[in-house]
Scaffold this active site. Structure first.
Site, short mmCIF file in Angstrom:
data_model
loop_
_atom_site.label_atom_id
_atom_site.label_comp_id
_atom_site.label_asym_id
_atom_site.label_seq_id
_atom_site.Cartn_x
_atom_site.Cartn_y
_atom_site.Cartn_z
N GLY A 135 0.81 -1.22 0.00
CA GLY A 135 0.00 0.00 0.00
C GLY A 135 0.85 1.27 0.00
N HIS A 136 0.17 2.39 -0.16
CA HIS A 136 0.90 3.66 -0.30
C HIS A 136 1.69 4.00 0.96
CE1 HIS A 136 -2.97 6.14 0.86
NE2 HIS A 136 -2.78 5.13 1.65
#
EC number: 2.3.1.191
Lengths: 344, 344, 344
Positions: free
Chosen positions: C241-242
């Protein structure tokens, strides 16, 4: 960009926004409050970051009235700093703003397709017969849109996406790279000669403002349509099985698998790695935490969970032995209770 | 299409099929029993839908002899309505039937490749050296087939698929969009300078009538081949690790991850989200329910499961505390038993 | 290839390697010890395969000094046969070695892009403005590299990969088919009018010698960058994920989902199907076994686990009833203890 320009843009959407300080301050970049430098705009959304406020070099900070008390720097003040940040962030999103209005020479576009105004079509895009692309949409390189599919206005389709035949996308739908819309649902009839495929003749309908994350798949319906409601946001690596009906403003996190014929309500929030069996209903407003195994419908709003959180391996190995015979443990407790003639 | 034509087609495959009513009835569309209108054909596969039979507007219903009792409308009657439906559905699957026999001008096909008769090759397809494509196969837009790979007859390859070098596909193999066949298996040798890749020189062999769902991956073998047997159906987002051997007529549902060197038998059914450790064997006929964590071989036919189903979050939070110390609870019960000198 | 040539290549990397037997022996193929024939090279890494050593037809076997005792055939002897095998395997990896230095005519390469020396660019590759490709890199068919992205030297990018704008790849990065680097992170601010996207303006940085498996996704950072350290190996169907920060020489197995803003240390090993909540830290050297649900940071090295392993369905069904009320069982035990005035 001048702070006054940022303020004007954001204040259209965030009604309580107040500008404090130097309107003419120039902002060049988004930054985190911890690592901001001069020329940056940052935000604080959480009291625990208050310490950074004193040290930050950010030229502007977005923050709540509470946190703003005593802060002398340039600021955009609102009860909802995160929402204000969202609108600020769009001003610095060069990826979307810089695309020219052009159709790349290498794109393959069927003569029977209809392309709206101000559309960007990238290299090697394939648009098949009778497809319609609404105005102001972007179709990036390598994406394939099969016959009869319709996209609304302002859609943004990243590279290497596949949208199969007969599907319908509303306005402002975003599909990230590798997304597959409208693959055949998983339906087979057993026979003495092996499994026989059931043709999947339904469509996929994605409503306005739907986002689908990278490499996620939304299968087409077997007979009727698979449907995703307005404003629903779906993360990467999600699977929505055939005939699924998902409501509006619902959020589905990564690696969630929703088997066929489920009905997911409005404003539902589903964590990552959740598995939902076929034919299940989730009521409006249900929240399911990550890694939950949903084996029956959840017909009341509320928060639902399952799964066993991490422990050290040694404890886990011991516990597993007991977990796998917990029914026996229960019987032993029951026998003990009987033995001493005790009822809880 | 006339009901008589439908009957003739389906009766080739479904031996006990009986036509009741008007042979000349015209059918235009597949529909669900609930939402059918005039001109539609529908089916009932479950007694609980019997209520809809009385109200349906369907022009023809496929149903079992039991449900047909007392039903006066047009009908196709068989003990296996779902199988009959499968064959009916193929008659209405316009996606597959409407493709012309053509090779798109934008496709890149190596001179050394061999393309059979009546093959469709879509826009931007890439076919590398020494590839063979069997007759009546369809390769849709954007798919890449690397060197030396061989496809049998009647294969249907959806857009944006990647089939790596040296792989072998039998007849009538279907690959959905985004599938990756023959990526390198995950093999690295640790060294003092970091991990060193093990070249993966085996192939992937997919037998006749195999289906692989959207964005699933079948890795090539490390030395020998990864193999999937005849008629096996694999759903979206599945991973079959290197050296995996899967038998015939097996079904593997979405998000199932099968680590390297597993042997899965014939007629196995694996639910969604199942994780299978490396080097495990599943006996013929094993059924594994969704979300199960398979940590050892399953050497007898039967149904196998694990996982904790959903509860409300409050109960779950309480239970988790006890789950994580169940071994202690077991010891307390044992001590109690000893204290009162009691053996179950 | 002569055994002497193989020895010379491998001995550069494996210092204790000893050649036993006929240096002029010709080797044509890699094989497993069980199925090797004349002209094959095989290895044994495990005492339990010792039986095959007596029967094998392999022309050369790689094995440890222990296993080599009494073995009279041609052999490469080292304490680390698996590492020696890794280097041998590269000599037989025709896929990588046979690519010509060429740029396919159908590739779309922006004029502002910079392509190094001895680069292979396959059919329909798209390289956008200001991209830089280092020397000796391979970009296979159908891959899209968006504007401003930089690749180092010796990268190997398989077909149908998407690398979004502004990303940075070091040297010798391998991306398998269908990988998505730099898709927007999943960030939305709730508002009375629905969710508002937060622009994701960070980048993805992949360091030297990183491998990313087929159809895995590494999302770009929201503000700062998502980062993967040197030599880290990521399997198929993984999501980072970011804002994730992953250290060096870490291994992440298939179907592992790492939510946003996690920090994963160096030399971490994560099994398949692991779910890691947002904002979690894993210390250097942590090992997480497959299917674990990581709900809190793991701040000490060690092995961590969760999940319930498979049992037969009948036992599981009984156990589930008790698992879902284990807190009640605990209270009953406590009451029993009190009743008989017993403290463990």
């Amino acid at each position: 960009m001048l702070l006054s320009e940022i303020f004007t843009h954001v204040a259209q959407h965030v009604k309580d926004l107040v500008l404090q300080g130097d309107q003419a301050c120039e902002i060049h970049r988004l930054a985190t409050i911890q690592n901001a430098h001069q020329g940056d705009i940052a935000f604080i959304n959480n009291v625990k970051y208050r310490q950074y406020l004193e040290e930050t070099e950010a030229s502007v900070v977005i923050l709540s009235p509470d946190l703003a008390e005593g802060y002398k720097g340039n600021a955009l003040i609102t009860k909802n700093p995160y929402l204000a940040w969202a609108f600020v962030s769009h001003l610095f999103d060069t990826c979307r703003s810089s695309l020219p209005n052009q159709i790349h020479a290498s794109a393959t576009i069927a003569e029977s397709a209809t392309i709206g105004e101000n559309v960007f079509i990238g290299a090697n895009v394939v648009i098949e017969d009778h497809v319609k692309i609404g105005s102001n949409s972007v179709i990036k390189a390598g994406t394939v849109i099969e016959e009869n599919t319709v996209l609304g206005e302002g859609c943004f389709i990243y590279p290497n996406v596949t949208i199969c035949y007969n599907c319908v996308l509303g306005d402002r739908v975003t599909l990230h790279p590798g997304v597959v819309i409208g693959a055949e649902g998983f339906g087979f009839a057993p026979s003495s000669k092996g499994y026989v495929k059931i043709a999947q003749v339904g469509r996929v309908i994605l409503s306005d403002d739907v986002d689908i994350g990278a490499n996620s798949c939304i299968d087409r319906g077997a007979i009727e349509d698979t449907f995703v409601g307005k404003g629903t946001k779906i993360d990467n690596h999600v699977q929505l099985g055939h005939n699924g009906l998902v409501g509006e403003n619902t959020v589905i996190s990564g690696f969630t698998g929703i088997a066929g014929s489920c009905t997911i309500g409005n404003n539902v929030v589903i964590g990552g790695g959740v598995g939902i069996n076929g034919h299940i209903k989730l009521h409006d407003g249900v929240m399911v935490t990550g890694d939950t195994m949903v084996t029956h419908s959840l017909v009341e709003p509320g928060v639902y969970s399952s799964g066993m959180p991490v422990t050290d391996n040694r404890t886990w190995r011991r516990n597993v032995v007991q977990l796998q015979q917990i029914d026996k443990l229960y019987r032993r407790v029951k026998a003990l209770e009987k033995k001493i003639d005790f009822e809880e």
